[in-house]
Scaffold this motif. Sequence first.
Motif, mmCIF file in Angstrom:
data_model
loop_
_atom_site.group_PDB
_atom_site.id
_atom_site.type_symbol
_atom_site.label_atom_id
_atom_site.label_comp_id
_atom_site.label_asym_id
_atom_site.label_seq_id
_atom_site.Cartn_x
_atom_site.Cartn_y
_atom_site.Cartn_z
ATOM 1 N N GLY A 61 0.806 -1.216 0.000
ATOM 2 C CA GLY A 61 0.000 0.000 0.000
ATOM 3 C C GLY A 61 0.838 1.264 0.000
ATOM 4 O O GLY A 61 0.322 2.367 0.210
ATOM 5 N N GLU A 62 2.141 1.125 -0.245
ATOM 6 C CA GLU A 62 3.032 2.297 -0.255
ATOM 7 C C GLU A 62 3.013 3.010 -1.604
ATOM 8 O O GLU A 62 3.464 4.149 -1.715
ATOM 9 N N LEU A 63 2.529 2.320 -2.632
ATOM 10 C CA LEU A 63 2.325 2.932 -3.949
ATOM 11 C C LEU A 63 0.880 2.652 -4.352
ATOM 12 O O LEU A 63 0.343 1.580 -4.055
ATOM 13 N N PRO A 64 0.243 3.598 -5.063
ATOM 14 C CA PRO A 64 -1.160 3.385 -5.443
ATOM 15 C C PRO A 64 -1.289 2.400 -6.601
ATOM 16 O O PRO A 64 -0.360 2.222 -7.393
ATOM 17 N N SER A 65 -2.458 1.766 -6.683
ATOM 18 C CA SER A 65 -2.769 0.924 -7.841
ATOM 19 C C SER A 65 -4.282 0.861 -7.980
ATOM 20 O O SER A 65 -5.009 1.112 -7.018
ATOM 21 N N THR A 66 -4.724 0.562 -9.193
ATOM 22 C CA THR A 66 -6.162 0.362 -9.419
ATOM 23 C C THR A 66 -6.415 -1.137 -9.367
ATOM 24 O O THR A 66 -6.113 -1.869 -10.305
ATOM 25 N N LYS A 67 -6.948 -1.581 -8.227
ATOM 26 C CA LYS A 67 -7.088 -3.012 -7.977
ATOM 27 C C LYS A 67 -8.369 -3.591 -8.564
ATOM 28 O O LYS A 67 -9.438 -2.989 -8.451
ATOM 29 N N LEU A 122 -2.707 -10.323 -5.840
ATOM 30 C CA LEU A 122 -3.309 -9.045 -6.192
ATOM 31 C C LEU A 122 -3.413 -8.978 -7.718
ATOM 32 O O LEU A 122 -2.526 -9.452 -8.425
ATOM 33 N N VAL A 123 -4.513 -8.397 -8.200
ATOM 34 C CA VAL A 123 -4.653 -8.104 -9.634
ATOM 35 C C VAL A 123 -4.941 -6.616 -9.758
ATOM 36 O O VAL A 123 -5.849 -6.105 -9.088
ATOM 37 N N PHE A 124 -4.137 -5.916 -10.556
ATOM 38 C CA PHE A 124 -4.320 -4.469 -10.705
ATOM 39 C C PHE A 124 -4.038 -4.059 -12.144
ATOM 40 O O PHE A 124 -3.434 -4.807 -12.918
ATOM 41 N N GLN A 125 -4.474 -2.850 -12.485
ATOM 42 C CA GLN A 125 -4.295 -2.357 -13.850
ATOM 43 C C GLN A 125 -2.836 -2.003 -14.123
ATOM 44 O O GLN A 125 -2.180 -1.384 -13.282
ATOM 45 N N ASP A 126 -2.366 -2.383 -15.301
ATOM 46 C CA ASP A 126 -1.025 -1.959 -15.716
ATOM 47 C C ASP A 126 -1.045 -0.449 -15.952
ATOM 48 O O ASP A 126 -1.978 0.090 -16.562
#
Length: 110
Positions: free
Chosen positions: A11-17, A25-29
């Motif tokens: 959680g130290e960098l954002p992502s669109t999960k 975890l699955v998130f947008q490239d």
Amino acid sequence: MDCVFCKIVAGELPSTKLYEDDQMLVFQDIAPAAPLHYLAIPKTHIPGVDGITADNSAVIAHIFEKIAALTAERGISDYRVVSNVGEQAGQTVRHLHFHILSGPKGGPMY
Ligand code: AMP
Ligand code: ZN
């Protein structure tokens, strides 16, 4: 550890999960190479396919089971799953990840 995907897991960098559980975890490239481009990763730091062993391979089966379920749930029947190993093969992040690529054909990787 200075690993961008470990930082996303922490959680130290954002992502669109798209999906998360205790193992993966699955998130947008961030730079999509196809109309739909997700990355599926284990939460544990495995450097790449070359780091899969008998001791850590259970998570790989889990990741593929979820890739099958998540795409099916969304009606995505045609897609590619890609994992680059090593710099010459295009691996830029040394944390195991499976690209999930889909959409109308035409992007650089789909
Ligand atoms: P590879 O080149 O096969 O190692 O794939 C690494 C992928 O990670 C590339 O497609 C990048 O666009 C993607 N990527 C790098 N940093 C981030 C980030 N912070 N959030 C989401 N995707 C990222
Ligand atoms: Zn990592």
